[in-house]
Design a protein around this motif. Sequence first.
Motif, short mmCIF file in Angstrom:
data_model
loop_
_atom_site.label_atom_id
_atom_site.label_comp_id
_atom_site.label_asym_id
_atom_site.label_seq_id
_atom_site.Cartn_x
_atom_site.Cartn_y
_atom_site.Cartn_z
N ALA A 1 1.21 24.06 -5.69
CA ALA A 1 0.77 23.63 -4.14
C ALA A 1 -0.62 23.77 -3.93
O ALA A 1 -1.21 23.51 -2.70
N ASP A 2 -1.67 24.28 -5.07
CA ASP A 2 -3.06 24.40 -4.58
C ASP A 2 -3.73 23.11 -4.57
O ASP A 2 -3.19 22.11 -4.68
N GLU A 3 -5.07 23.29 -4.51
CA GLU A 3 -5.94 22.14 -4.51
C GLU A 3 -6.36 21.67 -5.92
O GLU A 3 -7.23 20.63 -6.03
N LEU A 4 -6.09 22.10 -6.99
CA LEU A 4 -6.35 21.73 -8.33
C LEU A 4 -6.47 20.31 -8.30
O LEU A 4 -7.38 19.70 -8.91
N TRP A 5 -5.25 19.53 -8.06
CA TRP A 5 -5.21 17.90 -8.21
C TRP A 5 -6.42 17.22 -7.18
O TRP A 5 -6.98 16.37 -7.98
N ILE A 6 -6.76 17.79 -6.21
CA ILE A 6 -7.76 17.05 -5.47
C ILE A 6 -8.94 17.34 -6.02
O ILE A 6 -9.84 16.48 -6.12
N MET B 1 -5.26 23.67 4.82
CA MET B 1 -4.55 22.97 5.85
C MET B 1 -4.40 21.65 5.02
O MET B 1 -4.99 21.01 4.31
N LEU B 2 -3.59 20.76 5.90
CA LEU B 2 -3.28 19.24 5.72
C LEU B 2 -2.51 19.02 4.40
O LEU B 2 -2.98 17.77 3.85
N LYS B 3 -1.98 19.85 3.71
CA LYS B 3 -1.47 19.56 2.35
C LYS B 3 -0.64 18.28 2.24
O LYS B 3 -0.59 17.48 1.57
N ILE B 4 0.36 18.18 3.47
CA ILE B 4 1.36 17.04 3.20
C ILE B 4 0.56 16.08 3.33
O ILE B 4 0.91 14.76 3.05
N TRP B 5 -0.29 16.18 4.57
CA TRP B 5 -0.90 14.81 4.99
C TRP B 5 -1.81 14.00 4.00
O TRP B 5 -1.66 12.89 3.57
N ASN B 6 -2.30 15.19 3.20
CA ASN B 6 -3.29 14.45 1.96
C ASN B 6 -2.21 13.95 0.83
O ASN B 6 -2.84 12.77 0.41
N VAL B 7 -1.02 14.29 0.43
CA VAL B 7 -0.17 13.65 -0.24
C VAL B 7 0.33 12.32 0.29
O VAL B 7 0.16 11.19 -0.60
N ILE B 8 0.50 12.41 1.39
CA ILE B 8 0.86 10.95 2.00
C ILE B 8 -0.35 10.00 2.00
O ILE B 8 0.19 8.89 1.95
N LEU B 9 -1.56 10.58 2.32
CA LEU B 9 -2.64 9.71 2.29
C LEU B 9 -2.87 9.22 0.97
O LEU B 9 -3.06 7.87 0.86
N VAL B 10 -2.81 9.89 -0.15
CA VAL B 10 -3.04 9.22 -1.45
C VAL B 10 -1.98 8.50 -1.77
O VAL B 10 -2.35 7.35 -2.49
N VAL B 11 -0.67 8.52 -1.41
CA VAL B 11 0.36 7.67 -1.69
C VAL B 11 0.23 6.41 -1.09
O VAL B 11 0.31 5.44 -1.40
N GLY B 12 -0.16 6.56 0.43
CA GLY B 12 -0.67 5.26 1.35
C GLY B 12 -1.63 4.50 0.74
O GLY B 12 -1.46 3.24 0.55
N ALA B 13 -2.75 5.13 0.31
CA ALA B 13 -4.03 4.27 -0.34
C ALA B 13 -3.35 3.67 -1.66
O ALA B 13 -3.72 2.46 -1.73
N MET C 1 7.13 24.09 -0.12
CA MET C 1 6.00 24.35 -0.54
C MET C 1 4.71 24.24 -0.21
O MET C 1 3.41 24.94 -0.23
N LEU C 2 4.69 23.27 0.57
CA LEU C 2 3.47 22.46 1.03
C LEU C 2 2.79 23.05 2.31
O LEU C 2 1.93 22.57 2.83
N ARG C 3 3.84 23.81 3.07
CA ARG C 3 3.22 24.26 4.49
C ARG C 3 1.98 25.19 4.40
O ARG C 3 1.78 25.82 3.47
N SER C 4 1.27 24.81 5.46
CA SER C 4 -0.16 25.32 5.51
C SER C 4 -0.10 26.91 5.83
O SER C 4 0.94 27.56 6.61
N VAL D 1 -9.45 15.85 2.53
CA VAL D 1 -9.21 16.88 1.38
C VAL D 1 -10.38 18.07 1.60
O VAL D 1 -10.03 18.85 1.13
N MET D 2 -11.22 17.82 2.06
CA MET D 2 -12.32 18.82 2.27
C MET D 2 -11.72 19.99 3.37
O MET D 2 -11.83 21.22 2.97
N ILE D 3 -10.85 19.38 3.98
CA ILE D 3 -10.14 20.63 4.95
C ILE D 3 -9.23 21.42 4.02
O ILE D 3 -8.91 22.49 4.41
N GLN D 4 -8.35 20.67 3.22
CA GLN D 4 -7.45 21.26 2.54
C GLN D 4 -8.17 22.20 1.51
O GLN D 4 -7.76 23.42 1.37
N GLU D 5 -9.49 21.83 1.06
CA GLU D 5 -10.29 22.90 0.09
C GLU D 5 -10.80 23.92 0.90
O GLU D 5 -10.78 24.92 0.13
N LYS D 6 -11.07 23.73 1.89
CA LYS D 6 -11.82 24.83 2.71
C LYS D 6 -10.81 25.77 3.28
O LYS D 6 -11.08 27.06 3.40
#
Lengths: 665, 112
Positions: free
Chosen positions: A197-202, A268-280, A332-335, A260-265
Amino acid sequence: MPELGRAALIVCLGLALYAVVAGALAAVQGRRRLAESAENAVLASFGAALVAAAVLFAALVQNDFSFVYVADHTSRQLPLGYTISAFWGGQEGSLLLWLLILTGFSAAAVIFGRRSARSLLGWAVPILGGVTVFFSFLLVAVSTPFATQAAPPDGAGLNPSLQNPYMLAHPPMLYLGFVGLTIPFAFAMGALLARRADELWIVVTRRWTLVAWTFLGFGQLLGAHWAYVEVGWGGYFAWDPVENAALMPWLAATAFLHSVMIQEKRGMLKIWNVILVVGAFGLALFGTFLTRSGIISSIHSFTESSIGPWFLGFIGVVLVGSIALVLSRLPMLRSKTRLESPVSREATFLYNNLLLVAFCLTILWGVLYPILTAWVRGEPVTVGPPYYNFFLKAFGLPLLLLMGIGPLIAWRRASLRGLGRTFAWPAGVALGCGVVLLALGAGSSIPGLVGYTFCAFVLASITLEFIRGTRARRALSPSGSWPGAFASLVGRNRRRYGGYVVHASIVLLAVGVVGSSAYDKVADQRLRPGESMAVGDYRLRYVDSEQRRGANAQEIRAVVEVSRDGERLGTLEPGKNRYFAEQQVSNEAAIRSDKLNGEDLFLIADQIDEDGTLFLKALVKPLVNLIWIAGFVFLGGAGIALWPDAREQRRLAVRYGGRDSLARV
Amino acid sequence: MLAVFLLYTSIAGGTPQLRPSQLKGRTAEVSIVGKVVAPVERSGRTIRFRIKDVEGGSAVRLPVTYTGSVPDLFKTDRDISLKGSLRNGVFVGAPGTLVTKCPSKYTAKKDS
């Protein structure tokens, strides 16, 4: 030779299938050797795709018309450059190029990932393999570039409108962008499957996303310039479905790059980021589907082809699979952290994301509207530029404003007093600019005036950021020079200041778009030789028409003398070319670019009659040249953000620790 | 948000896209998509021609008149789209809305 190509594609399909099965098995059972073998299959699939591409390339260069594809898209007279561009001039070749880039990117991701992100690679490999399976299957079974025939004496040639230098660069760039979005998608899914659930993938895919996004952005701008200079209707973007197809994934990727910058810092926004990357990624596939299926009528009118349903099915599998995976990993993805205040850096990022995604969905809605209405009402209803332009203003102007606010506002919680201090200067500059523009007569378009005021605000706040940063650097080492302090500031925060340069390029783009659309002038008149017309400050005198014989076309030109405020500026020659071989007419617009103020005078000879009567259309497009300059600033900013940064690597290595560190991302 | 789109698109109005055979006397503004049938007559800036359905064997040949910029690729047998409305049995195109569909980028149309 065609047998070699076909065999290479089958081998590629086999290797990709193996990568999926062996990779998944290895990941489930934790078998290291098997995982490595699956990774090697990904590397080898690139080799196989390379062989297939080399076969087609050789056939094109040698004019081997026994290849149906070569005969359909080239001819003996076609210059070599365009013969090569025919590689992606047709559907089968385009798919092969897609496969080549996909396997190449996958191989690179495996090589880098082995060093930096072992734990993610396990599941990323079968995902990458899965996408490769789809494309190589299409090429093997549905749409092969290696069909053969008894060679005809000559080929059918390439559509004249594609015989253009832009054709060499524009489509491959879009492909690099579309395909590049596969990598962050694969690592995001890989992380979910591996229950990380961490930011490694980002962090691992940050540069991939940036590269894909840069290609996609610059590729679109090239396409716009192509349309402006060559197609000659006086515009550069028309909200055509095919143009929208490339814009949508770019918007989604832009939102992703910010969130993704918000998740790194802040985590937050873990679910949102996954959804965005799927969307893109989904939108990149959808874009390809749109241009190939013929489901939506566009001026580009790609004929219906057999691969449409396959694409639709694949998009369905990707979406359903990703959503199911995200749902199964929700707990797992809850902020851990929550938004503390609606006035904070995090919040502005969130607003920026909502606006970008809303705009993206608006475009998607507009593109799908004819299909939806055809289902519901029985006849398709299309929405045109007014619809898109309305939402461009509704979402674009607030986005512009946020670009000025975001970089300056404090993290977590900004105090009102702090805000006043921070924004006093930029707001003052913006208001001053607005007043001056109003005095100059920019009030003729309210959205235009608002847009320019916002642009001034953003530029002022970016400049302020650079000044403050440089001052702070200089304070650290008072003996250093100012330029030295500036260079060290940018060098130490490449991502941040590269981002600001990209923001500046978006401002330039906005200035150009607003200027050329909100303040343009159009005149349309019938002229006999010797007569004159006026457009804006320009006076146009039609001298006469001329005919000359070019190398491959009869050229008809209207000679038009241009003057402004009594000063002669030279002549322009809009006209038409009548191509002998292709029996086609092409409109040759004449453009006069003013180097000083970035304004274009754009002349179109709509019709030149036998007796010399001219129907002339003249457009004045203020500031339009800033759009093209913005492209280079955009590249520069993206380049700064992409440049490897040893200090950042060390910091990240400490953060993620141990063997799973990021020796090189 | 979807509601806003729906509202906007239904009020600000998209343009219905019809085939010549679907027009059947409707006089509201529509966008018509069809194939140009010879002959094309020109007088000054005005062109007159007929269009038929791109696909299907409909016998409808809709008379069209249009004044304004004509795209380069316009000619007999090309697929076009044109906005306008029906007046006295003739489809009158709005200036600047005549769009020729490029012969497909991805497939060589042997007949064109």
